[in-house]
Design a protein around this motif. Sequence first.
Motif, short mmCIF file in Angstrom:
data_model
loop_
_atom_site.label_atom_id
_atom_site.label_comp_id
_atom_site.label_asym_id
_atom_site.label_seq_id
_atom_site.Cartn_x
_atom_site.Cartn_y
_atom_site.Cartn_z
N ASP A 32 9.75 -20.85 62.71
CA ASP A 32 10.36 -21.83 63.62
C ASP A 32 11.19 -21.04 64.62
O ASP A 32 12.41 -20.98 64.53
N THR A 33 10.51 -20.38 65.55
CA THR A 33 11.09 -19.39 66.47
C THR A 33 11.92 -18.39 65.67
O THR A 33 11.35 -17.64 64.87
N VAL A 34 13.25 -18.37 65.83
CA VAL A 34 14.07 -17.38 65.12
C VAL A 34 14.86 -18.02 63.97
O VAL A 34 15.76 -17.38 63.40
N TYR A 35 14.52 -19.25 63.62
CA TYR A 35 15.31 -19.96 62.61
C TYR A 35 14.61 -19.96 61.25
O TYR A 35 13.43 -19.64 61.14
N THR A 36 15.35 -20.37 60.26
CA THR A 36 15.01 -20.36 58.82
C THR A 36 14.96 -18.94 58.29
O THR A 36 14.89 -17.98 59.05
N HIS A 37 15.02 -18.83 56.97
CA HIS A 37 15.23 -17.51 56.38
C HIS A 37 14.47 -17.34 55.07
O HIS A 37 14.20 -18.30 54.35
N LEU A 38 14.17 -16.08 54.78
CA LEU A 38 13.76 -15.63 53.47
C LEU A 38 14.79 -14.57 53.07
O LEU A 38 15.12 -13.68 53.88
N SER A 39 15.34 -14.66 51.89
CA SER A 39 16.37 -13.72 51.47
C SER A 39 16.04 -13.18 50.09
O SER A 39 15.32 -13.82 49.31
N ALA A 40 16.58 -12.01 49.78
CA ALA A 40 16.31 -11.39 48.48
C ALA A 40 17.52 -10.62 47.99
O ALA A 40 18.23 -9.98 48.78
N ARG A 41 17.72 -10.67 46.71
CA ARG A 41 18.81 -9.95 46.06
C ARG A 41 18.54 -8.45 46.09
O ARG A 41 17.40 -8.01 45.91
N HIS A 95 21.60 -18.41 45.66
CA HIS A 95 21.69 -17.11 44.98
C HIS A 95 22.86 -17.08 44.00
O HIS A 95 22.74 -16.54 42.89
N ALA A 96 23.99 -17.63 44.40
CA ALA A 96 25.16 -17.62 43.53
C ALA A 96 24.91 -18.43 42.26
O ALA A 96 25.38 -18.07 41.17
N ALA A 97 24.16 -19.53 42.40
CA ALA A 97 23.90 -20.41 41.25
C ALA A 97 22.74 -19.93 40.40
O ALA A 97 22.65 -20.32 39.23
N ARG A 98 21.85 -19.11 40.97
CA ARG A 98 20.63 -18.71 40.26
C ARG A 98 20.48 -17.18 40.24
O ARG A 98 19.62 -16.62 40.93
N PRO A 99 21.28 -16.49 39.44
CA PRO A 99 21.14 -15.03 39.37
C PRO A 99 19.82 -14.58 38.76
O PRO A 99 19.50 -13.39 38.80
N ASP A 100 19.05 -15.53 38.22
CA ASP A 100 17.75 -15.18 37.63
C ASP A 100 16.67 -15.00 38.67
O ASP A 100 15.58 -14.51 38.34
N GLY A 159 18.98 -27.07 40.17
CA GLY A 159 19.08 -26.76 38.75
C GLY A 159 18.24 -25.55 38.38
O GLY A 159 18.23 -24.55 39.10
N PRO A 160 17.48 -25.62 37.27
CA PRO A 160 16.63 -24.50 36.85
C PRO A 160 15.21 -24.58 37.41
O PRO A 160 14.33 -23.86 36.94
N LEU A 161 14.98 -25.44 38.39
CA LEU A 161 13.63 -25.71 38.88
C LEU A 161 13.14 -24.61 39.82
O LEU A 161 13.85 -23.64 40.10
N VAL A 173 12.08 -22.89 48.03
CA VAL A 173 11.59 -22.43 46.74
C VAL A 173 12.32 -21.15 46.36
O VAL A 173 12.86 -20.44 47.22
N VAL A 174 12.32 -20.85 45.07
CA VAL A 174 12.91 -19.62 44.56
C VAL A 174 11.87 -18.89 43.72
O VAL A 174 10.93 -19.51 43.20
N GLY A 175 12.04 -17.58 43.57
CA GLY A 175 11.12 -16.81 42.75
C GLY A 175 11.79 -15.63 42.10
O GLY A 175 12.75 -15.06 42.64
N ARG A 176 11.27 -15.24 40.94
CA ARG A 176 11.80 -14.07 40.24
C ARG A 176 11.44 -12.78 40.96
O ARG A 176 12.03 -11.72 40.70
#
Length: 250
Positions: A32-41, A95-100, A159-161, A173-176
């Motif tokens: 979406d041009t320069v918006y939205t993000h993917l981030s990783a620990r 990220h703070a809520a899901r360290p997994d 939650g844990p979803l 979405v989140v991923g391990r």
Amino acid sequence: MTTPPRPPRTEAQVRVDLAAAYRLAALAGWDDTVYTHLSARVPGEPGVYLINRFGLAFDEVCASNLVKVDVAGRVVDGSGAAVNPSGFAIHGAVHAARPDVECVIHLHSPWGVALCALPEGLLPTSQWAMRLWGRLGRHAYEGLALGPDEQRRLVQRLGPLDGVLLEHHGPLVVGRTVAEAYMLMHLLERAAQAQLRAMAAAPGRVTGVAPALAEATYRQWVGDGREWDGDVEWPALLRRLDRVMPGYRD
């Protein structure tokens, strides 16, 4: 059966994978041009994450120009790079809520945004949808601002979803691993496209499988947990990038 531990990830591996995910998202038309993000620990650096420089298009992201930020989106690598702290408000809270999880992907993808406008959300109308059956929360739209109270509500609904549909906004979405998060977004976008096309072609006549069968199919998909989404697909996706959009490893 106990799943054997996986070898620890390195920052270099995560950087390459995250840059690749940005490029693949661009190829898929999810940007979406320069918006939205993917981030990783960042491995070995608690509370530190990688995100794109604000102002770069997804197809300009590479391993070396990813920026380290903390959970509030503040740059911590001394680069002084521009980032979008308001954009990281969602990512930081997750990220703070899901360290997994290693990776968080939130997009304004075309089919995903349309799905987020449907009151029924994702239905078990395709095999792609079965992987995410019962695995998506839902968060009501509250405007552009995302303050602490809304952050708490969002992570509660995740939650844990595996993800959450942000109404009138877009999927998350989140991923391990980065690969797992990317594949889950791929499956969600495909499932949304199939569902919405079927609904347009046959209004009021679209069928889904019974909930028990959808649940059983989900269980078949995830198996015993030894193989994660992305394990098989990711090397092929990287080979595609090496052919059509090299430079992400730089």
